[in-house]
Design a protein around this motif. Structure first.
Motif, PDB file in Angstrom:
ATOM      1  N   LEU A 116       0.821  -1.210   0.000  1.00  0.00           N
ATOM      2  CA  LEU A 116       0.000   0.000   0.000  1.00  0.00           C
ATOM      3  C   LEU A 116       0.857   1.263   0.000  1.00  0.00           C
ATOM      4  O   LEU A 116       0.478   2.277  -0.588  1.00  0.00           O
ATOM      5  CB  LEU A 116      -0.915  -0.005   1.233  1.00  0.00           C
ATOM      6  N   GLU A 117       2.018   1.169   0.625  1.00  0.00           N
ATOM      7  CA  GLU A 117       2.865   2.345   0.717  1.00  0.00           C
ATOM      8  C   GLU A 117       3.631   2.614  -0.570  1.00  0.00           C
ATOM      9  O   GLU A 117       3.827   3.761  -0.966  1.00  0.00           O
ATOM     10  CB  GLU A 117       3.842   2.195   1.877  1.00  0.00           C
ATOM     11  N   ASN A 118       4.090   1.563  -1.244  1.00  0.00           N
ATOM     12  CA  ASN A 118       4.975   1.725  -2.393  1.00  0.00           C
ATOM     13  C   ASN A 118       4.331   1.373  -3.729  1.00  0.00           C
ATOM     14  O   ASN A 118       4.820   1.812  -4.769  1.00  0.00           O
ATOM     15  CB  ASN A 118       6.229   0.870  -2.215  1.00  0.00           C
ATOM     16  N   HIS A 119       3.268   0.545  -3.719  1.00  0.00           N
ATOM     17  CA  HIS A 119       2.714   0.068  -4.991  1.00  0.00           C
ATOM     18  C   HIS A 119       1.196   0.165  -5.002  1.00  0.00           C
ATOM     19  O   HIS A 119       0.528  -0.702  -5.555  1.00  0.00           O
ATOM     20  CB  HIS A 119       3.146  -1.390  -5.224  1.00  0.00           C
ATOM     21  N   HIS A 120       0.631   1.230  -4.375  1.00  0.00           N
ATOM     22  CA  HIS A 120      -0.836   1.313  -4.355  1.00  0.00           C
ATOM     23  C   HIS A 120      -1.402   1.641  -5.738  1.00  0.00           C
ATOM     24  O   HIS A 120      -2.576   1.415  -5.997  1.00  0.00           O
ATOM     25  CB  HIS A 120      -1.297   2.365  -3.343  1.00  0.00           C
ATOM     26  N   ALA A 121      -0.573   2.194  -6.644  1.00  0.00           N
ATOM     27  CA  ALA A 121      -1.029   2.503  -7.995  1.00  0.00           C
ATOM     28  C   ALA A 121      -0.511   1.522  -9.039  1.00  0.00           C
ATOM     29  O   ALA A 121      -0.728   1.715 -10.235  1.00  0.00           O
ATOM     30  CB  ALA A 121      -0.593   3.924  -8.369  1.00  0.00           C
ATOM     31  N   THR A 122       0.153   0.433  -8.604  1.00  0.00           N
ATOM     32  CA  THR A 122       0.707  -0.552  -9.539  1.00  0.00           C
ATOM     33  C   THR A 122      -0.378  -1.532  -9.949  1.00  0.00           C
ATOM     34  O   THR A 122      -1.183  -1.978  -9.112  1.00  0.00           O
ATOM     35  CB  THR A 122       1.879  -1.301  -8.888  1.00  0.00           C
ATOM     36  N   SER A 123      -0.399  -1.875 -11.219  1.00  0.00           N
ATOM     37  CA  SER A 123      -1.422  -2.809 -11.718  1.00  0.00           C
ATOM     38  C   SER A 123      -1.144  -4.234 -11.223  1.00  0.00           C
ATOM     39  O   SER A 123      -0.038  -4.583 -10.785  1.00  0.00           O
ATOM     40  CB  SER A 123      -1.448  -2.786 -13.246  1.00  0.00           C
ATOM     41  N   PHE A 124      -2.190  -5.042 -11.310  1.00  0.00           N
ATOM     42  CA  PHE A 124      -2.080  -6.421 -10.833  1.00  0.00           C
ATOM     43  C   PHE A 124      -1.101  -7.222 -11.694  1.00  0.00           C
ATOM     44  O   PHE A 124      -0.351  -8.065 -11.172  1.00  0.00           O
ATOM     45  CB  PHE A 124      -3.474  -7.069 -10.843  1.00  0.00           C
ATOM     46  N   GLU A 125      -1.072  -6.960 -12.974  1.00  0.00           N
ATOM     47  CA  GLU A 125      -0.148  -7.691 -13.852  1.00  0.00           C
ATOM     48  C   GLU A 125       1.301  -7.367 -13.491  1.00  0.00           C
ATOM     49  O   GLU A 125       2.176  -8.241 -13.480  1.00  0.00           O
ATOM     50  CB  GLU A 125      -0.425  -7.326 -15.312  1.00  0.00           C
ATOM     51  N   ASP A 126       1.563  -6.118 -13.169  1.00  0.00           N
ATOM     52  CA  ASP A 126       2.918  -5.753 -12.752  1.00  0.00           C
ATOM     53  C   ASP A 126       3.282  -6.392 -11.434  1.00  0.00           C
ATOM     54  O   ASP A 126       4.430  -6.798 -11.207  1.00  0.00           O
ATOM     55  CB  ASP A 126       3.032  -4.230 -12.638  1.00  0.00           C
ATOM     56  N   LEU A 127       2.311  -6.500 -10.517  1.00  0.00           N
ATOM     57  CA  LEU A 127       2.598  -7.162  -9.241  1.00  0.00           C
ATOM     58  C   LEU A 127       2.916  -8.644  -9.463  1.00  0.00           C
ATOM     59  O   LEU A 127       3.803  -9.209  -8.796  1.00  0.00           O
ATOM     60  CB  LEU A 127       1.401  -7.008  -8.305  1.00  0.00           C
ATOM     61  N   LYS A 128       2.226  -9.277 -10.378  1.00  0.00           N
ATOM     62  CA  LYS A 128       2.533 -10.675 -10.692  1.00  0.00           C
ATOM     63  C   LYS A 128       3.941 -10.798 -11.282  1.00  0.00           C
ATOM     64  O   LYS A 128       4.701 -11.724 -10.924  1.00  0.00           O
ATOM     65  CB  LYS A 128       1.502 -11.213 -11.680  1.00  0.00           C
ATOM     66  N   ALA A 129       4.307  -9.862 -12.132  1.00  0.00           N
ATOM     67  CA  ALA A 129       5.666  -9.892 -12.684  1.00  0.00           C
ATOM     68  C   ALA A 129       6.699  -9.665 -11.589  1.00  0.00           C
ATOM     69  O   ALA A 129       7.777 -10.280 -11.578  1.00  0.00           O
ATOM     70  CB  ALA A 129       5.807  -8.831 -13.769  1.00  0.00           C
TER      71      ALA A 129
END
Length: 896
Positions: free
Chosen positions: A167-180
């Motif tokens: 939530l602090e660093n990747h609250h605007a990151t897409s789900f596909e990027d999180l999977k990568a």
């Protein structure tokens, strides 16, 4: 030509600078010398490139960041293309990264008060997911603590929570990027598990150095334990304590000698002060005689500090004598504080000395003999009283000069400065020089610089300031504004003041000095503004300035009105207005006077200076005064026109003669004027001057008065529209009365000759013979109308219709009456009468209104109709009109 190289594969697809990359593709060159260029993410990597085959190249990435293409350039194929991209990023060392050297894992803590630590900066945590966080605004930790009260987003903490971190660093990151990112993290973990042995091999030197350091440290600790034992710091603690005790013992004698020396010096100092004490009474008295009160204050303060609590009888006796001397000085100081005039700094110095002596004598036996609660306030009241007395003295001095003409040079010498102007100069100089001292003295009092035992009196000081300023304004207003012009709040204050003697100064003489007086008042107002006075005090002076400006505006316009009253003396009866025939130079002289007045008013009083209001604001006294005076001036101008119209010279006849030809042609002076001579004077007839006045009325109503608004818009002032419209109405009324006068003057003799001319020589309508000529009365009537037309046309053709229409109507009415009164017509008489009426009616048809036409019809109906005679009448009329075409030609012009 060879095919262009193509890059179709890449391993790995991301990494930091220096990553070893395997590039696969087609047409990458037949040998190593064919490879002439290689760029990865825009960085040249040719030096690190190793050609393996025409489908494989190995190289290391350069210092690039972000995604980019892999471009291969061969000798024969040229610049190639890429279907894949490499992502370069900068890697930082953190708790998840293996390192062969020691890394401080705990970040440096900054102190609460913002001091910067001298230690090296802490490491920057790397992102374990390998994702870019650019563009992601981090949430504040306070927001996340509400969700995770016992967690943390720091990777180095035991309470680390992945949810907080995401939530602090990747609250605007897409789900596909999180999977990568998860895949990237797993690859890193697996590579670390598999490559630990290789890591140790690659960093064997660093590991051996660390082992050597640890072994040397163990040997040194073992050696120190054998020499000093396990408790190695106890001996050091004992040595420190022994050194502290030795230092105290060493300086003990020194401190004792210092105390003894101090006691000796104190005794010697006390002996020297005894002489000062015994000489103090005479010293204080001499200082008072020389007005050196600060020396007395300092000496008394010194003796009170030294001997204030002494029990020695001799000292007490001397102190009592000193107290009596100081009491006398206090009385003298209090009287000197109230003596005026004196500078404010000197007065402040005396007040400070008195306050200091008052405070020092508190509790003594003589303090109750003379007590001043607040000497600074007494100084303020004394200065305010002196300022008021100065104002009154100056007022009495100059008002008495005004009342005694024998003592005033200004009445004998016209170039001398009037007494009221001299009074204004002196009053403003007094206010500019003395009032700032009063204000500064009060400010020093309220800021605590001069405050004594009494409580401050801000309300009383405000009353004093307002009273002084009101009196200043009242005196100036009494001298500069006549009593009948005063209508402000200062009128109430004027009741207690002696009235300024009435002045016999002329308006022109007084207005010369009005700007001078206003400038002096504005200078004093600027002085008060710089003192930062409250707005309530400044508004009093501002209101006086506004009233002076308003009075000066009224005076300037009154002077202009006086000039306008004398315009009839300057009338030369010259046609100087090209745009309107018949108008003389009189309106232009009025415009010159008004333009000069408005220009003077603009320079003197209408232009606001610092913190002044606009005098001609909507619905303000200034705008009303301007409109009133402007309307009075225009009304005066209308009166001047009326005076000129009614003014007759001795050469003018009192009544027009009743002749065969009543109205003659223009006189010789008028003909000279028409031929170029501009000097008419009273050589022209009264009828011609009256026509000029009528032309001036029309010109003023339609053109000149509306044009006067431009004098105001030139300086961005509101145009007095109502005053202009009222003046137009006034001049229109004047035009109507003058027109009736001229028409009556011309029509009465003309109409009065018709009946005598008709029946001259015992003429009878039933005895008329055959004739094809116009009757003498009709011929004379036409000639008279042409003569009137000629006189009007020579002056102002615009007046033809307003003048001729009522005259023609009167002629038609007279003809109708005469025809109706004829008792009998013979055939020739009826034909002659009809011919006469037809000729006259056709001659004045252009200037006949409906009433005149009805009168002509009534006259024709009164004449008997002769059978089959209408054609004969028309032929006769045609012949007569042809013979008289020169006389009747002008009457045919519709718009001359």
């Amino acid at each position: 030509m060879a095919n262009r190289p193509i890059v179709t594969g890449l391993s790995p697809k991301e990494g930091p600078p220096g990553t070893r990359v395997t590039i696969r593709g087609e047409f990458l060159g037949s040998k190593s010398t064919d490879l002439v260029g290689l760029t990865i993410c825009g960085c040249d990597c040719l030096l690190s490139a190793e050609w393996k085959s025409d489908k494989k190249i190995i190289a290391r990435t350069g210092a690039a960041k972000g995604k980019g293409d892999i471009i291969v350039t061969t000798r024969y194929g040229g610049v190639g293309t890429s279907t894949v991209q490499f992502r370069a990023y900068y890697e930082t060392i953190g708790p998840m990264k293996e390192s062969a050297v020691w890394i401080e894992e705990s970040p440096m803590q900054s102190l609460a008060w913002g001091r910067r630590s001298l230690a090296p900066t802490g490491y920057i945590q790397e992102d374990p997911l390998g994702l870019s966080i650019e563009g992601n605004d981090k949430k504040f930790p306070e927001d996340l603590r509400d969700i995770f009260p016992e967690g943390s987003g720091d990777l180095s903490q035991e309470s680390f929570l992945p949810g907080w971190f995401l939530l602090e660093n990747h609250h605007a990151t897409s789900f596909e990027d999180l999977k990568a990112g998860l895949s990237y993290l797993r690859r890193r973990v697996e590579s670390q598990k598999e490559g630990q042995l290789s890591f140790l091999k690659s960093n064997a030197g660093s590991v051996i150095d660390q082992l050597d350091t640890l072994m040397a440290l163990r040997d040194r600790v073992t050696q120190d334990t054998k020499l000093h034992g396990k408790d190695q710091v106890s001996d050091l603690d004992v040595a420190i304590k022994n050194s502290i005790a030795a230092s105290h013992e060493l300086f003990k004698d020194v401190l004792a000698r210092k105390e003894k020396a101090d006691a000796t010096r104190a005794a010697l100092s006390a002996l020297s002060r005894h002489k000062f004490l015994f000489c103090l009474p005479n010293s204080v008295e001499k200082s008072s005689e020389r007005n050196e009160f600060d020396i007395a204050v300092n000496d008394y303060a010194r003796v009170k500090n030294l001997f204030g609590k002494t029990e020695v009888p001799v000292f007490k006796k001397v102190l009592e004598e000193v107290d009596h001397k100081i009491l006398a000085i206090r009385r003298k100081l209090h009287s000197k504080i109230q003596e005026m005039p004196q500078g404010v700094e000197q007065q402040k110095k005396l007040v400070k000395a008195l306050i200091s002596l008052e405070a020092q004598q508190t509790g003594t036996s003589v303090h109750g003999m003379f007590s001043v609660a607040d000497p600074a306030w007494d100084a303020i009241e004394a200065r305010a009283k002196y300022l008021e007395e100065t104002f009154l003295k100056s007022y009495d001095q100059y008002s008495s000069k005004e009342a005694n003409p024998g003592e005033s040079k200004s009445r004998a010498d016209p170039n001398a400065v009037p007494n009221r102007v001299q009074f204004c100069e002196e009053m403003t100089e007094i206010a500019a020089s003395q009032f700032p001292d009063l204000w500064r003295l009060g400010q020093a009092y309220f800021t605590g610089e001069l405050r004594g035992a009494g409580q401050p009196k801000p309300g009383n000081f405000k009353r004093i300031i307002l009273t002084v300023i009101e009196q200043f304004c009242s005196y100036l207003k009494a001298a500069l504004i006549p009593h009948n012009s005063q209508r402000s709040f200062l009128a109430n204050n004027m009741k207690g003041l002696p009235s300024w003697p009435a002045s016999n100064l002329s308006l022109n003489y007084l207005i010369t000095w009005l700007p001078h007086c206003l400038r002096y008042v504005r200078v004093s107002y600027a002085t008060l503004i710089r003192l930062d006075l409250p707005s309530e005090a400044l508004d009093i002076v501002l209101k006086l300035i506004d009233e002076l400006r308003l009075y000066y505006l009224s005076t300037i316009l009154k002077k202009a009105n006086e000039k306008v009253k004398k315009l009839h003396e300057k009338e030369t009866w010259e046609f100087t207005v090209e745009e309107f025939a018949g108008a003389t130079g009189l309106p232009l002289k009025l415009e010159e006077i008004l333009s000069e007045a408005i220009e003077d008013a603009h320079v003197i009083c209408l232009t606001p200076e610092i913190r002044e209001n606009t005098l001609l604001e909507p619905q303000s006294d200034g705008q009303r005064e301007m409109a009133k005076r402007f309307q009075e001036t225009l009304a005066t101008f209308c009166g001047v026109i009326e005076t000129l119209a009614l003014q007759r010279s001795d050469e003018d006849p009192q009544q027009a003669p009743i002749l065969s030809q009543l109205i003659g042609f223009p006189t010789a002076p008028l003909q000279q004027q028409l031929s170029g001579d501009k000097s008419w004077g009273y050589s022209i007839s009264w009828e011609q001057r009256l026509l000029c006045c009528l032309s001036n009325c029309i010109y003023s109503n339609k053109i000149f008065f509306p044009k006067l608004g431009g004098l105001f818009t030139k300086h961005n002032y509101p145009v007095p529209t109502i005053a202009i419209e009222n003046s137009r109405s006034t001049v229109n009324t004047l035009f109507s009365s003058l027109l009736d006068m001229y028409v009556e003057h011309k029509s009465d003799p003309l109409v009065g000759t018709i009946e005598p001319s008709m029946y001259i020589g015992r003429f009878q309508w039933d005895q008329v013979g055959t004739s094809e000529k116009l009757s003498p009365y009709a011929h004379e009537c036409c000639d008279n109308l042409v003569s009137v037309y000629s006189e009007i046309f020579s002056i102002s053709p615009v007046l033809l219709r307003p003048v001729l229409e009522p005259i023609v109507q009167t002629v038609a009415e007279e003809l109708a009456r005469l025809m109706t009164c004829v008792q009998k017509f013979n055939v020739n008489g009826a034909l002659q009468a009809r011919v006469d009426i037809h000729v006259i009616r056709d001659a004045v048809r252009v200037y006949s209104n409906e009433t005149a036409k009805s009168f002509f019809m009534e006259a024709l109906e009164a004449i008997p109709q002769v059978p089959e005679s209408e054609e004969r009448v028309q032929e006769t009329v045609k012949i007569i009109k042809n013979n008289m075409r020169l006389q009747l030609m002008c009457l045919k012009v519709v718009d001359p």
